[in-house]
Design an enzyme around this catalytic site. Structure first.
Site, short mmCIF file in Angstrom:
data_model
loop_
_atom_site.label_atom_id
_atom_site.label_comp_id
_atom_site.label_asym_id
_atom_site.label_seq_id
_atom_site.Cartn_x
_atom_site.Cartn_y
_atom_site.Cartn_z
N GLY A 1 -25.92 -44.10 27.30
CA GLY A 1 -26.05 -45.35 26.55
C GLY A 1 -25.23 -46.46 27.18
N GLU B 1 -17.60 -48.78 23.13
CA GLU B 1 -17.10 -48.93 24.50
C GLU B 1 -15.88 -49.85 24.52
OE1 GLU B 1 -18.29 -46.70 26.19
OE2 GLU B 1 -20.23 -46.37 25.23
N1 BES Z 1 -17.96 -42.42 28.15
C1 BES Z 1 -19.24 -42.40 27.56
C2 BES Z 1 -20.36 -42.50 28.54
C3 BES Z 1 -20.61 -41.26 29.38
C4 BES Z 1 -21.10 -40.14 28.81
C5 BES Z 1 -20.38 -41.23 30.71
C6 BES Z 1 -21.36 -39.00 29.59
C7 BES Z 1 -20.61 -40.11 31.47
C8 BES Z 1 -21.11 -38.98 30.92
C9 BES Z 1 -19.40 -43.54 26.55
O1 BES Z 1 -18.22 -43.99 25.99
C10 BES Z 1 -20.22 -43.00 25.42
O2 BES Z 1 -19.74 -42.18 24.70
N2 BES Z 1 -21.45 -43.46 25.30
C11 BES Z 1 -22.40 -42.96 24.34
C12 BES Z 1 -22.66 -43.94 23.24
C13 BES Z 1 -21.59 -43.93 22.19
C14 BES Z 1 -21.82 -45.00 21.15
C15 BES Z 1 -21.46 -42.61 21.48
C16 BES Z 1 -23.68 -42.72 25.11
O3 BES Z 1 -23.76 -43.18 26.26
O4 BES Z 1 -24.57 -42.10 24.58
ZN ZN Z 2 -17.45 -42.88 24.43
#
Ligand code: BES
Ligand code: ZN
Length: 881
Positions: free
Chosen positions: A267, A304
């Site tokens: 996301g 984020e």
């Molecule tokens: N740090 C994550 C993104 C991420 C996830 C990077 C897996 C690499 C591998 C980010 O903070 C995150 O958690 N994004 C979620 C959305 C959030 C609102 C729960 C996502 O990308 O689904």
């Molecule tokens: Zn996250």
């Protein structure tokens, strides 16, 4: 590609790094096929490590061009190098500068990890282990360094050059190239590194922090899309203010940037000062985004942003501690949305998601603790358990310690660990120290998988005016964990008198139960309450205070009473769901046994009363009228699952509601319709949600006037929420109007890929035997792309994850199709392939024929040579190998 042969990584094997990196100077020369990376690392022996050690750096598909120590090129016998490792066996045992030159091909990077291209934009994704695809590095989160990044590129191809921190220099070079230098003063782990180069426009704003510092805010988008960032920008400013007011956290750089890209595995990503977003979670306009899209944008922008403190300033010691940043930050974004919108409605939505995803995961072969003890591929642990259950565990601390006690613990955490890499133990110790509480037993929430079951038996003694509650808890076995210790469960209850008021909760020793929290700690325990003059109705696990299953065998009359009278709105909703679930389970059994279906007048009456209650928010009523999903019913049945029978039982219930409540549904539909211009706020979104639930129920009988109403709404809608809801209702009815509306929708929105994704998903979710063929033919549609994760998830992801009856077709064709897709995709994008494969997570609970098809499909995947580590890990755990 990282293939299957890797060894598992274990938490107990953690060792501090032998070498630290103080500073990183990167010099990146962007080129479509040969991007050259010069890295200068200031390495220092770690005083915390033991004997003199070699320098061992991670890589992934890298090509080394040059290597030097303090400016002296290294001769070949002084190092060994492969695409995924660089070792210097005998480095100087003192601080020194290591120069590394590598070259990568961004255009060939279909994994979308490391440096890759989205359209013509260069961008990076480093979490969890992607930095090693840019340069050789100790790519682990406990190595924190200060980064300076110089980027150069062709000025027409990439007029905008961005990296973490502040811009310190820029200028033109020969041959039409130019450069920019960025410096980030905050030490950070490599996974938070980011750079971007491209032809992007920015939308600019500013924020003044509580202490009066001005922060420049910029959202970068493809030129032409500037008009669709307003809601994201507004959400960002609200999130920044909220974190100051609720957690006392200010932003710490002078610039905060968000870049949107169309090709993104996840996301969004919280890179320091330079968040990178899937454009789906930024771009929104009235005509193209639904209320749900707006709510997601608000939540993800906030999530984020909140990572800046919970994740970036304080990061994770190792990837086993992932929940330390993700669970905590999900808790923070849930609280933010609750404060911006309606707390009870947000809680209901979050619990629906938790049960649908996490409870399901916890009940199957992929179950794991919130903090796993071992992994093969860390990408596969960004799960509902780490995120959603991880957030619930933080929420339980809030319930146990109260708001102020919780805040004391958080303040201590920020004070004690700022600038460092921490563990779950460090985090919990702050709450223990700040509140003088022993939280040793609470740690089981991090180490034990499985959803605890809490069984409550009540006995009322009229003579003694006392109520006795016998409460038992048990955690079911999960892979690798046969038996479990009892948990600390903050179980919030209420005892409700016949007049609907809560009775005082006084224990038999005279102590009042604070905030209604019973703290369960034993396999079985007894609570006695005195001064109870009448047999009360029990309201259990209020606001879902603990992520457990409650077994209480409450009577239908009590559940109806709770639905109508409980002061806890969550449990009013829960009471309706409990009534509906038990009816649905009975009727699935009846269908399979060819017996008559049961009707539940009590449930209908409860729904009628909720529909007629003027004190309730529309969004809440909409949630109460939404019956448990097919996957929820399947999970509650738990074994020998027949998705077709579940589908039919659920349809029958919706028809019964439609028939019995027709006038009220119709009246509500009209009352909730509005002629006001569209606004995405929670109150108006709630009215639309209720209106559209009514529309869908009205059409459940396939009555012509209701279908006509849906068609009319589809044609005249002035916003995507209403248009999409009407189309979804129409899509459930195999009639000519459906085909016409689906056609029309594509023609209206064909130039907008994010809207075309809604069109793909809607068709993939049609619960009919024709859907598989439809999905297959849509894979050849010109708007479809196998390499764009959003397109792939919209079509095939929706089919596998959100169409229970068709993915689990009795002939096995749904399973086979998804397995084929996983195998083809694994060659290009293993992370997305592995996520798609996790749609099989409930295969063991299917009835025998379907279970055999699922097993065959999984075995076919497992048998393929050269699988990625990602897919190999999911398939072998799914099969229980
Ligand atoms: N740090 C994550 C993104 C991420 C996830 C990077 C897996 C690499 C591998 C980010 O903070 C995150 O958690 N994004 C979620 C959305 C959030 C609102 C729960 C996502 O990308 O689904
Ligand atoms: Zn996250």
């Amino acid at each position: 590609m990282r293939t299957e042969d890797a060894r598992p990584v274990r938490l107990k094997d953690y060792r501090p790094p032998d070498w630290l990196v103080e500073t990183v100077e990167l010099d990146v020369s962007l080129d479509p096929v040969a991007t050259r990376v010069r890295a200068k690392l200031k390495l220092t022996p770690n005083p915390r490590a033991g004997a003199p050690a070699p320098v061992v750096l991670d890589g992934d598909e890298l090509n080394l061009l040059a290597l030097a120590i303090d400016g002296e090129p290294l001769t070949a016998e002084r190092y060994t190098v492969t695409p995924d490792n660089l070792t210097i066996p005998q480095p100087p045992q003192r601080p020194f500068l290591l120069h590394i030159e590598t070259v990568v091909d961004p255009s060939a990077n279909t994994q979308l990890i490391g440096i890759y291209r989205s359209g013509n934009t260069y961008c990076t994704q480093c979490e969890a282990e992607g930095f090693r695809r840019i340069t050789y590095f100790p790519d682990r989160p406990d190595v924190m360094a200060v980064y300076t990044t110089r980027i150069e590129a062709d000025k027409t191809e990439a007029p905008v050059l961005l990296a973490n921190g502040n811009l310190t220099a820029s200028g033109d070079l020969a041959d039409g190239r130019h450069f920019a230098v960025w410096h980030d003063p905050y030490p950070k782990p490599s996974y938070l590194f980011a750079l971007v180069g491209g032809n992007l426009s920015s939308v600019d704003d500013r924020f003044v922090t509580l202490s009066g510092r001005e922060v420049a805010l910029r959202i970068y988008v493809e030129p032409g899309k500037e008009g669709r960032c307003a809601y994201a920008m507004d959400s960002l400013k609200r999130a920044m203010r909220w974190d100051e007011e609720v957690f006392g956290r200010e932003y710490d750089l002078d610039l905060f940037m968000i870049v949107t890209v169309a090709d993104f595995n996840m996301g969004a990503m919280e890179n320091k000062g330079l968040n990178i977003f899937n454009d789906k979670y930024v771009l929104a306009g009235t005509e193209t985004a639904t209320d749900a899209d707006f709510a997601h944008i608000e939540a993800i922008i906030a999530h984020e942003y909140f990572h800046n403190w919970t994740g970036n300033r304080i990061t994770c010691r190792d990837w086993f501690q992932l929940c330390l940043k993700e669970g905590l930050t999900v808790f923070r974004d849930q609280e933010f949305s609750s404060d911006q919108r309606s707390r009870p409605v947000k809680r209901i939505a979050d619990v629906r998601l938790l049960r649908a995803q996490q409870f399901t995961e916890d009940a199957g072969p992929l179950a794991h603790p919130v903090r796993p003890a071992v992994y093969n591929e860390i990408n596969n642990f960004y799960t509902a358990t780490v995120y959603e259950k991880g957030a619930e565990v933080v929420r339980m601390l809030n319930v146990l310690l109260g708001r102020q006690g919780f805040r004391r613990g958080m303040d201590l955490y920020f004070a004690r660990h700022d600038g460092r890499a921490a563990t779950v133990e460090d985090f919990i110790q702050c709450f223990a120290d700040a509140n003088e509480r022993d939280l040793t037993q609470f740690m089981h929430w991090y180490s034990q998988a499985g959803t605890p079951e809490v069984t409550v038996t009540a006995a009322y003694d009229a003579k003694a005016r006392a109520l006795r509650l016998d409460v038992a808890q048990a955690v079911p076995p999960t892979p690798g964990q046969a038996s479990k210790e009892p948990m600390v469960i903050p179980f919030v209850i209420g005892l409700i008198g016949r007049d609907g008021h809560d009775l005082p909760l006084v224990r038999d020793d005279g102590a009042e139960v604070e905030r209604g929290v019973l703290v369960l700690t034993k396999p079985a325990e007894r609570f006695t309450f005195s001064g109870i003059g009448q047999p009360p109705v029990l309201s259990l696990n209020r606001a879902f205070s603990a992520p457990v299953k409650v077994v209480a065998n409450q009577s239908s009359a009590d559940l109806r009473f709770l639905a109508a009278r409980d002061s806890d709105p969550f449990n009013r909703w829960q009471a309706v769901q409990t009534l509906a679930t038990s009816l649905l389970i009975d009727n699935v059994a009846a269908l399979r046994g060819k017996r008559e279906l049961r009707h539940d007048e009590g449930l209908i009456a409860a729904l009628a009363a909720i529909l007629a209650d003027p004190a309730l928010e529309p969004a809440f009523i909409g949630q109460a009228l939404t019956m448990p999903g097919e996957a929820d019913i399947a999970r509650d049945i738990g074994h020998d699952v027949d998705p077709d029978a579940i589908f039919v039982a659920r349809c029958e219930l919706r028809e019964a509601i439609s028939e019995r409540l027709h006038p009220a549904l119709h009246d509500t539909y009209r009352r909730m319709s509005s002629r006001e211009p569209y606004r995405p706020d929670a109150a108006s979104a709630g009215r639309r949600a209720l209106k559209n639930v009514c529309l869908d129920l009205l059409a459940a009988t396939a009555e012509s006037s209701a279908i006509a109403l849906a068609l009319h709404q589809y044609e005249t809608a002035d916003n995507m929420t209403d248009r999409m809801a009407a189309l979804a209702t129409l899509s459930l009815h195999e009639r000519p109007e459906r085909a016409e509306a689906i056609e029309d929708f594509y023609r209206r929105f064909e130039t907008d890929p994010l809207v075309v994704d809604k069109w793909f998903s809607l068709q993939a979710m049609i619960p009919e035997p024709g859907t598989l063929a439809r999905v297959r033919s849509l894979t050849a549609h010109p708007a479809f792309s196998f390499t764009n994760p959003n397109r792939l998830r919209a079509l095939i992801g929706a089919f596998a994850h959100a169409n229970q009856s068709q993915f689990n077709r009795a002939d096995g064709a749904g399973h086979a199709f998804v397995a084929d897709t996983v195998l083809a995709l694994d060659q290009k994008n293993p992370q997305v392939a592995a996520r798609l494969l996790s749609a099989f997570k409930s295969w063991r609970m299917l009835e025998a024929t379907r279970r055999a098809h699922a097993e065959a499909a999984l075995k076919r995947v497992a048998a393929r040579e050269g699988l990625s580590r990602d897919v190999n890990d999911i398939v072998s755990r799914s099969l229980g190998a």
